[in-house]
Write an enzyme that holds these catalytic residues in place. Structure first.
Site, PDB file in Angstrom:
ATOM      1  N   GLU A  26       0.822  -1.212   0.000  1.00 44.49           N
ATOM      2  CA  GLU A  26       0.000   0.000   0.000  1.00 44.49           C
ATOM      3  C   GLU A  26       0.855   1.260   0.000  1.00 44.49           C
ATOM      4  O   GLU A  26       0.559   2.234  -0.701  1.00 44.49           O
ATOM      5  CB  GLU A  26      -0.931   0.009   1.221  1.00 44.49           C
ATOM      6  CG  GLU A  26      -1.951  -1.125   1.237  1.00 44.49           C
ATOM      7  CD  GLU A  26      -1.466  -2.331   2.011  1.00 44.49           C
ATOM      8  OE1 GLU A  26      -2.310  -3.069   2.535  1.00 44.49           O
ATOM      9  OE2 GLU A  26      -0.227  -2.527   2.106  1.00 44.49           O
ATOM     10  N   ARG A 181      21.171 -20.979 -10.318  1.00 47.99           N
ATOM     11  CA  ARG A 181      22.093 -20.799 -11.427  1.00 47.99           C
ATOM     12  C   ARG A 181      21.350 -20.901 -12.764  1.00 47.99           C
ATOM     13  O   ARG A 181      20.327 -21.561 -12.871  1.00 47.99           O
ATOM     14  CB  ARG A 181      23.195 -21.869 -11.397  1.00 47.99           C
ATOM     15  CG  ARG A 181      23.994 -21.884 -10.104  1.00 47.99           C
ATOM     16  CD  ARG A 181      25.117 -22.910 -10.138  1.00 47.99           C
ATOM     17  NE  ARG A 181      24.649 -24.274 -10.345  1.00 47.99           N
ATOM     18  CZ  ARG A 181      24.182 -25.055  -9.370  1.00 47.99           C
ATOM     19  NH1 ARG A 181      24.095 -24.605  -8.136  1.00 47.99           N
ATOM     20  NH2 ARG A 181      23.776 -26.292  -9.635  1.00 47.99           N
ATOM     21  N   LEU A 275      15.183 -37.899   4.947  1.00 45.09           N
ATOM     22  CA  LEU A 275      14.550 -36.643   5.339  1.00 45.09           C
ATOM     23  C   LEU A 275      13.146 -36.550   4.753  1.00 45.09           C
ATOM     24  O   LEU A 275      12.204 -36.109   5.431  1.00 45.09           O
ATOM     25  CB  LEU A 275      15.396 -35.457   4.879  1.00 45.09           C
ATOM     26  CG  LEU A 275      14.853 -34.064   5.203  1.00 45.09           C
ATOM     27  CD1 LEU A 275      14.639 -33.895   6.696  1.00 45.09           C
ATOM     28  CD2 LEU A 275      15.794 -32.982   4.668  1.00 45.09           C
TER      29      LEU A 275
END
Length: 351
Positions: A26, A181, A275
């Site tokens: 804004e 990259r 993971l």
């Protein structure tokens, strides 16, 4: 966050929240519109803020500029705002309309909304796999499973996130740099985040060597070697000690909370399999981006996702298909958790 100020079909000013969160959209649009903003309409993608932070409330700035009407997509769920911005504008006699393109705005703001509502970033798990779901041969060779166009897409995906997360095994085996990259957007490289409980990362790794050029945050166990921690800090890494379980595994929920507190809203996980399994098992994956390549490695290859320990199909994380398209010789499919409360397709998946 975006803002456009217009009157009678003519755009007077436009702005978007700048890197680092300031100035707000804004303020940018009002500065561009100047005195022409008086009596105009402001279109915003989220409720204007109503609290004092590093800058005054945007709702007050709109009132002071003499805006006659505000059109917004949705209320800001941040408890510091949450309807107060709209109320302040209405109290000043400004006409407020909400709900315009709300679902589209929710997609654009999904990272922010996840951070506010769930206290963590939105998590995208990216996998590049063979047809039989492998990410490397038994010896660990993985370059390259996917083609050059898909790898270029992976760098674009990095730009669209605040941080990239990998595990210690991937850091040791691949020695990645995890920067952006080939797109002319090196300055847009996100924070590199390494989950490395024992601080096993070598001093000569690409991540450590580039830590002063591209931010590197390392999550580790609270009992990790202090001398090793000191060396990594001296190299420029930021260390984040976290609680862990009896097996030494890091508390991933605590990691997500820490990242959210540091301002991250969108997190990209690029591996590895253990993971990925830990994130999926903890219910922390919001989106899957899977690049499928046309080759087969076999059961002796390394799987894209480690063991989840499931006893029944009903326990498996489920995703719904958002989009599928060809990228060079590969196929990209994008998925979203079916239990996602804000399960809307993100514009990322349409580009």
């Amino acid at each position: 966050m975006g803002c456009v100020i217009a009157r009678e079909g003519r755009i007077l000013g436009r702005g978007w929240t700048q890197p680092g969160g300031r100035p707000h959209a804004e303020a940018m649009a009002l500065a561009q519109a100047g005195s022409a903003a008086r009596g105009a309409t402001a279109y915003v993608t989220l409720e204007p803020c109503a609290h004092h932070g590093r800058t005054p409330p945007c709702a007050d700035a709109l009132v002071a500029a003499g805006i006659a009407r505000l059109v917004s997509t949705m209320e800001d769920p941040d408890p510091r705002v949450s309807g107060r911005g709209f109320a302040r504008l209405r109290a000043a006699g400004i006409a407020v309309e909400t709900g315009l393109m709300q679902s589209e705005a929710a997609r654009c703001n999904r990272g922010f909304l996840t951070r506010i509502r769930r206290g963590r970033p939105m998590v995208t798990l990216k996998l590049a796999t063979t047809l039989d779901g492998r990410i490397a041969t038994a010896s660990g060779e993985s370059r390259w499973i996917s083609g050059p166009q898909a790898r270029r897409y992976a760098h674009l995906l990095r730009v669209r996130h605040d941080g990239i997360l990998i595990g210690a095994g991937t850091a040791r085996s691949d020695d990645p740099s995890l920067d952006v990259r080939g797109l002319g957007l090196a300055e847009a490289s996100p924070v590199r985040i390494l989950a490395d409980g024992g601080l096993s990362l070598e001093d000569g790794s690409r991540l450590v060597q580039s830590a002063r050029r591209v931010p590197l945050w390392i999550a580790h166990r609270q009992d990790a070697d202090p001398a090793r921690a000191a060396r990594l800090r001296a190299a420029g890494a930021v260390l984040m000690p976290l609680p862990h379980d009896a097996d030494g595994k890091l508390d991933l929920r605590a990691l997500m909370q820490t990242l959210a507190e540091r301002g991250l809203t969108r997190l990209l996980c690029e591996g590895g399999g253990r993971l990925a399994a830990s994130l999926l098992g903890a219910g922390l994956v919001d989106r899957l981006c899977v690049v499928g390549a046309g080759l087969v490695i076999g059961a002796d290859g390394i799987p894209a996702v480690g063991a989840l320990g499931l006893d029944a199909l009903a326990e498996a994380p489920r995703f719904r298909l958002l989009n599928t398209r060809r990228i060079g010789a590969d196929v990209l499919s994008e998925w979203e958790t079916v239990d996602q409360r804000q399960s809307q397709e993100c514009p990322d998946s349409r580009s």
